[in-house]
Design a protein around this motif. Sequence first.
Motif, PDB file in Angstrom:
ATOM      1  N   GLU A  92      47.374   7.017 -22.325  1.00  0.00           N
ATOM      2  CA  GLU A  92      46.289   8.125 -22.317  1.00  0.00           C
ATOM      3  C   GLU A  92      44.942   7.684 -21.743  1.00  0.00           C
ATOM      4  N   ALA A  93      44.506   6.245 -22.112  1.00  0.00           N
ATOM      5  CA  ALA A  93      43.325   6.145 -21.456  1.00  0.00           C
ATOM      6  C   ALA A  93      43.545   5.823 -20.017  1.00  0.00           C
ATOM      7  N   LEU A  94      44.509   5.319 -19.412  1.00  0.00           N
ATOM      8  CA  LEU A  94      44.936   5.167 -18.077  1.00  0.00           C
ATOM      9  C   LEU A  94      45.075   6.493 -17.094  1.00  0.00           C
ATOM     10  N   HIS A  95      45.622   7.669 -17.803  1.00  0.00           N
ATOM     11  CA  HIS A  95      45.299   8.750 -17.124  1.00  0.00           C
ATOM     12  C   HIS A  95      43.697   9.093 -17.222  1.00  0.00           C
ATOM     13  N   ARG A  96      43.156   8.951 -18.292  1.00  0.00           N
ATOM     14  CA  ARG A  96      41.763   9.195 -18.011  1.00  0.00           C
ATOM     15  C   ARG A  96      41.173   8.454 -17.076  1.00  0.00           C
ATOM     16  N   LEU A  97      41.211   7.185 -17.123  1.00  0.00           N
ATOM     17  CA  LEU A  97      40.406   6.523 -16.197  1.00  0.00           C
ATOM     18  C   LEU A  97      41.047   6.824 -14.595  1.00  0.00           C
ATOM     19  N   SER A  98      42.143   7.084 -14.356  1.00  0.00           N
ATOM     20  CA  SER A  98      42.389   7.379 -13.014  1.00  0.00           C
ATOM     21  C   SER A  98      41.892   8.745 -12.693  1.00  0.00           C
ATOM     22  N   ARG A  99      41.355   9.617 -13.410  1.00  0.00           N
ATOM     23  CA  ARG A  99      40.627  10.643 -13.265  1.00  0.00           C
ATOM     24  C   ARG A  99      39.033  10.370 -12.828  1.00  0.00           C
ATOM     25  N   ARG A 100      38.664   9.617 -13.955  1.00  0.00           N
ATOM     26  CA  ARG A 100      37.515   9.224 -13.997  1.00  0.00           C
ATOM     27  C   ARG A 100      36.915   7.874 -14.745  1.00  0.00           C
ATOM     28  N   VAL A 101      36.366   6.916 -13.875  1.00  0.00           N
ATOM     29  CA  VAL A 101      36.204   5.630 -14.488  1.00  0.00           C
ATOM     30  C   VAL A 101      35.214   5.757 -15.733  1.00  0.00           C
ATOM     31  N   ASP A 102      35.261   5.356 -16.801  1.00  0.00           N
ATOM     32  CA  ASP A 102      34.571   5.427 -17.958  1.00  0.00           C
ATOM     33  C   ASP A 102      34.528   4.097 -18.793  1.00  0.00           C
ATOM     34  N   ASP A 103      33.336   3.548 -18.950  1.00  0.00           N
ATOM     35  CA  ASP A 103      33.303   2.221 -19.558  1.00  0.00           C
ATOM     36  C   ASP A 103      33.970   2.100 -21.009  1.00  0.00           C
ATOM     37  N   ASP A 104      33.629   3.249 -21.755  1.00  0.00           N
ATOM     38  CA  ASP A 104      34.174   3.484 -22.765  1.00  0.00           C
ATOM     39  C   ASP A 104      35.837   3.133 -23.161  1.00  0.00           C
ATOM     40  N   ASP A 105      36.333   3.784 -21.962  1.00  0.00           N
ATOM     41  CA  ASP A 105      37.721   3.698 -22.063  1.00  0.00           C
ATOM     42  C   ASP A 105      38.419   2.303 -21.810  1.00  0.00           C
ATOM     43  N   LEU A 106      37.412   1.775 -20.770  1.00  0.00           N
ATOM     44  CA  LEU A 106      37.830   0.229 -20.686  1.00  0.00           C
ATOM     45  C   LEU A 106      37.754  -0.679 -21.638  1.00  0.00           C
ATOM     46  N   VAL A 107      36.637  -0.384 -22.580  1.00  0.00           N
ATOM     47  CA  VAL A 107      36.683  -1.184 -23.738  1.00  0.00           C
ATOM     48  C   VAL A 107      37.795  -0.831 -24.741  1.00  0.00           C
ATOM     49  N   LEU A 108      38.059   0.463 -24.775  1.00  0.00           N
ATOM     50  CA  LEU A 108      38.932   0.753 -25.551  1.00  0.00           C
ATOM     51  C   LEU A 108      40.531   0.345 -25.100  1.00  0.00           C
ATOM     52  N   LEU A 109      40.684   0.208 -23.999  1.00  0.00           N
ATOM     53  CA  LEU A 109      42.026  -0.388 -23.247  1.00  0.00           C
ATOM     54  C   LEU A 109      41.910  -1.844 -23.859  1.00  0.00           C
ATOM     55  N   ARG A 110      40.964  -2.475 -23.662  1.00  0.00           N
ATOM     56  CA  ARG A 110      40.803  -4.092 -24.004  1.00  0.00           C
ATOM     57  C   ARG A 110      41.171  -4.134 -25.552  1.00  0.00           C
ATOM     58  N   GLU A 111      40.421  -3.277 -26.231  1.00  0.00           N
ATOM     59  CA  GLU A 111      40.768  -3.501 -27.666  1.00  0.00           C
ATOM     60  C   GLU A 111      42.241  -3.379 -28.294  1.00  0.00           C
ATOM     61  N   VAL A 112      42.688  -2.113 -27.648  1.00  0.00           N
ATOM     62  CA  VAL A 112      43.913  -1.783 -27.760  1.00  0.00           C
ATOM     63  C   VAL A 112      44.952  -3.020 -27.439  1.00  0.00           C
ATOM     64  N   GLY A 113      44.769  -3.288 -26.265  1.00  0.00           N
ATOM     65  CA  GLY A 113      45.545  -4.540 -25.674  1.00  0.00           C
ATOM     66  C   GLY A 113      45.591  -5.507 -26.318  1.00  0.00           C
ATOM     67  N   GLN A 114      44.312  -5.836 -26.890  1.00  0.00           N
ATOM     68  CA  GLN A 114      44.369  -7.198 -27.443  1.00  0.00           C
ATOM     69  C   GLN A 114      45.116  -7.207 -29.053  1.00  0.00           C
ATOM     70  N   THR A 115      45.099  -5.944 -29.381  1.00  0.00           N
ATOM     71  CA  THR A 115      45.481  -5.736 -30.879  1.00  0.00           C
ATOM     72  C   THR A 115      47.204  -5.803 -30.585  1.00  0.00           C
ATOM     73  N   MET A 116      47.599  -4.936 -29.417  1.00  0.00           N
ATOM     74  CA  MET A 116      49.256  -5.137 -29.325  1.00  0.00           C
ATOM     75  C   MET A 116      49.419  -6.760 -29.015  1.00  0.00           C
ATOM     76  N   ARG A 117      48.742  -7.269 -28.239  1.00  0.00           N
ATOM     77  CA  ARG A 117      49.270  -8.797 -28.251  1.00  0.00           C
ATOM     78  C   ARG A 117      49.008  -9.657 -29.325  1.00  0.00           C
ATOM     79  N   ASP A 118      48.122  -9.474 -30.221  1.00  0.00           N
ATOM     80  CA  ASP A 118      47.867 -10.136 -31.331  1.00  0.00           C
ATOM     81  C   ASP A 118      48.703  -9.830 -32.597  1.00  0.00           C
ATOM     82  N   ALA A 119      49.216  -8.420 -32.645  1.00  0.00           N
ATOM     83  CA  ALA A 119      49.541  -8.039 -33.901  1.00  0.00           C
ATOM     84  C   ALA A 119      50.998  -7.326 -33.784  1.00  0.00           C
ATOM     85  N   SER A 120      51.539  -7.192 -32.480  1.00  0.00           N
ATOM     86  CA  SER A 120      53.074  -6.755 -32.409  1.00  0.00           C
ATOM     87  C   SER A 120      53.782  -7.523 -33.162  1.00  0.00           C
ATOM     88  N   ILE A 121      55.112  -7.111 -33.331  1.00  0.00           N
ATOM     89  CA  ILE A 121      56.121  -7.941 -33.752  1.00  0.00           C
ATOM     90  C   ILE A 121      56.770  -8.919 -32.742  1.00  0.00           C
TER      91      ILE A 121
END
Lengths: 280, 601
Positions: free
Chosen positions: B550-579
Amino acid sequence: MIPLQPPRRLIDVEIDGETVRVPEGSTILDACAVAGKDIPTLCYGDTLTPKNACRVCVVEVEGARTLAPACSRKAEKGMKVGTDTERARQSRKVVLELLASSVDLSTTPRAAEWTKEYDADPARFGDDAATVEQPAKVDNELYVRDYSKCIMCYKCVDACGDQWQNTFAIGVAGRGFDTTISTEFDAPLTDSACVYCGNCVEVCPTGALSFKSEFDMRAEGTWDESKQTETTTICSYCGVGCNLTLHVQDNKIVKVTSPHDNPVTKGNLCVKGRFGYGYV
Amino acid sequence: MDLRFRGAEPSEEERAAIDALLGPPASAWDGGARTEQDLRFAARAEAARDQLLPALHAVNDRVGWISEGALEYICRRLTIPPAEAYGVATFYALFSVQPRPKRVLHVCTDLACQAKGAESVRRRVEDHFGPAGTSWQESPCLGMCERAPAALALEAGTPPVAQVYAPATPETITTMAEAPPNSNGSTPSVKVTGETPERAAVPQTGQDGLLLLRRIGTVDPASLDDYRAAGGYTALRRAFELGPAGVIREVLESGLVGRGGAAFPTGRKWDATARQPDHPHYLVCNADESEPGTFKDRVIMEGDPYALVEAMTIAAYATGCAKGYLYIRGEYPRAVARLQHAIATARARGLLGDDILGKGLSFDIELRRGAGAYICGEETAIFNSIEGQRGEPRSKPPFPVEKGLFGKPTVVNNVETLVNVLPILERGAQAYAAAEPKLFCVSGAVERPGVYELTFGATLRELLDLSGTTGTTRAVLLGGAAGAFVTDLDIPLTFEGTRAAGATLGSGVVLVIDDGVDLKSLLLRIAEFFRDESCGQCVPCRVGTVRQEEALHRLSRRVDDDDLVLLREVGQTMRDASICGLGQTAWNAVESAIDRLGVFR
């Protein structure tokens, strides 16, 4: 008579710098409890094998590449665990945001408290973030399945299946975000193998499964836990002697649960004990 | 277990398909018609849960979809609760529990195909067949990246037909709805048409000095005699000379590490399994090659199937396994056919079964087909899939060497890892380690796409010099969807070298991106891939992959720093906490594209 466990060695584990001593085979969560740490859990059930699916209980184990689920990872001698590190808190926060943005957590005990504690902001994913919202399944008179509140913790499936009831009326179907708890071909419960023991309702951590009585009273706005009393008694139907906890509001039984620490039944009942209180 | 059924009956065709796999039911207790005799005894059906996936395949191959009647009949035959079997059937992308046409076209829209114009193929198919859903569907990587863009038509029947369209051209699209021309398919259970010769996937065919690819395109893959004449089964003889412990010592000394992506030392895995007191031990060959851009295992299996059979036999000998499972992804019909043939021939010639080569070794291979689930290539998900459970990864520990398939010590290796054992034994560990071969799957904007064999230490630039590039190379995706984009062509293609460059060799994917490719839509496809392929077990991956998309869809329409931060946080959590590795790597490629290619700047 209390059955004696074989003696277990004690091991030392370091939780947030404090050394605690737990029996070998304990989980990190057990060790955290000894150390007096309050770790949030959702899919963990005290009567079930940990599934470690929700990942809100993750902690940082020194030397590990990823975070570890406290509920299932066994404590090891000399293990150094951080329960409140930046990394663990950040993961818990995002996991709570992911859950709260996709699932209705309004009836999940402590969800609001954790959201505040971890400063989680589920609204940041925007208004059009995908959710699992769907109408509640009301297909029988005893309990309701409201899967818009389901966090896919697998506890109901485990309780219905090989861990307790051996009925296997429900399973996990689909894949990814579209995964649901379902009977075969999504048939109504009345067509399924369900025996209405309600043991799935007993373990549901979010209120996705609820007694019809509770569901109706919530819909009417009359459900009020502060006005309820809990009385534990013995089921009068057969000779097993299961313990029942009667939840009474306005002099009426509104639901029946069972103490999880009962050595015989571990919180499980049959349809009679769970739902057969109409005669009272 | 007290099973309850809703009373749906299978059609004659469905019943025949299931009985052809399982044999006719012995009594009413396992799904047959009730007779007077059945009422006089009670029986417990043998647990045969692991036959669930083959049974679902049998119905799907014959009829094209799985009806409630067919599912109930399978459940009666195998004593499986219908709710659980339904959960398994709905887990796999190649199965449908809704009626659909017998012929379904799978149009690959994944990375390598997208870089080669899959979007226009998809649009034309849509124009021709209508919206995706029943008669055609978009597919994750079909592993035919060297011939991109690819499509695969699977048609139910007796026998089922698999027709490959690669490259899919505007002309072929109009014929995709038709059954293929009748030919004498020599393959045992699936008729495969539209394939190209094996050598087409190996630009180095016939070159001197190749170790892993030396027989591909030069030796008849159907002939055991040709295989033996070309050096086959010398490694197994050498293994018998060394003894199990000697084989493990050679593999340890060779320094071989797993080629599936995690790079775990193979010798240590074998040693640990061989030492387990619990028995039986199992061998699992992971041929569920589904990482977008990867096709090396397919090329090996199609071009040199006996090499895999021999390598599995050696692995089994070293680790004390009497049974091996070869799990091939469902989208590889030709590899399945080749290996079926190879296993049957080897068995008939005493190279599988009891007393192999008169040395007292007893080992056999059972081939299992996947059914469209990337996650089943995860080393523990593959066990669940073989056992007839949903292909969800298990928590580790316990690790497979302790408790793997059916809860027993299991050694699980990727195809490329296993075939590397042959040159180790043929040449000796020292000679092998001096020039260790590695396969790379080169696709995208290159002149000669295909599988390349290089010795470790070559740089990316040297590899691309071999394949030639087209257009202006903007970046290279190393390691597939779970890998990372790199721009420095001088990084050495070793596990350490790529790690130092913040990338990974992964499964050996080298996907070249030129400046004609829209990186944003490539990233969206990666995000879509992980969203589709997440098993749904743990929250970080199940919801995180959706939020990432969803964030990438939004970003490909309009670059928003909040979405980049969000991507990073979600990404890091997937990396740290996924099975498992799927969630842990789902953010890698996106992160590298943002950081190194400046996609959303």
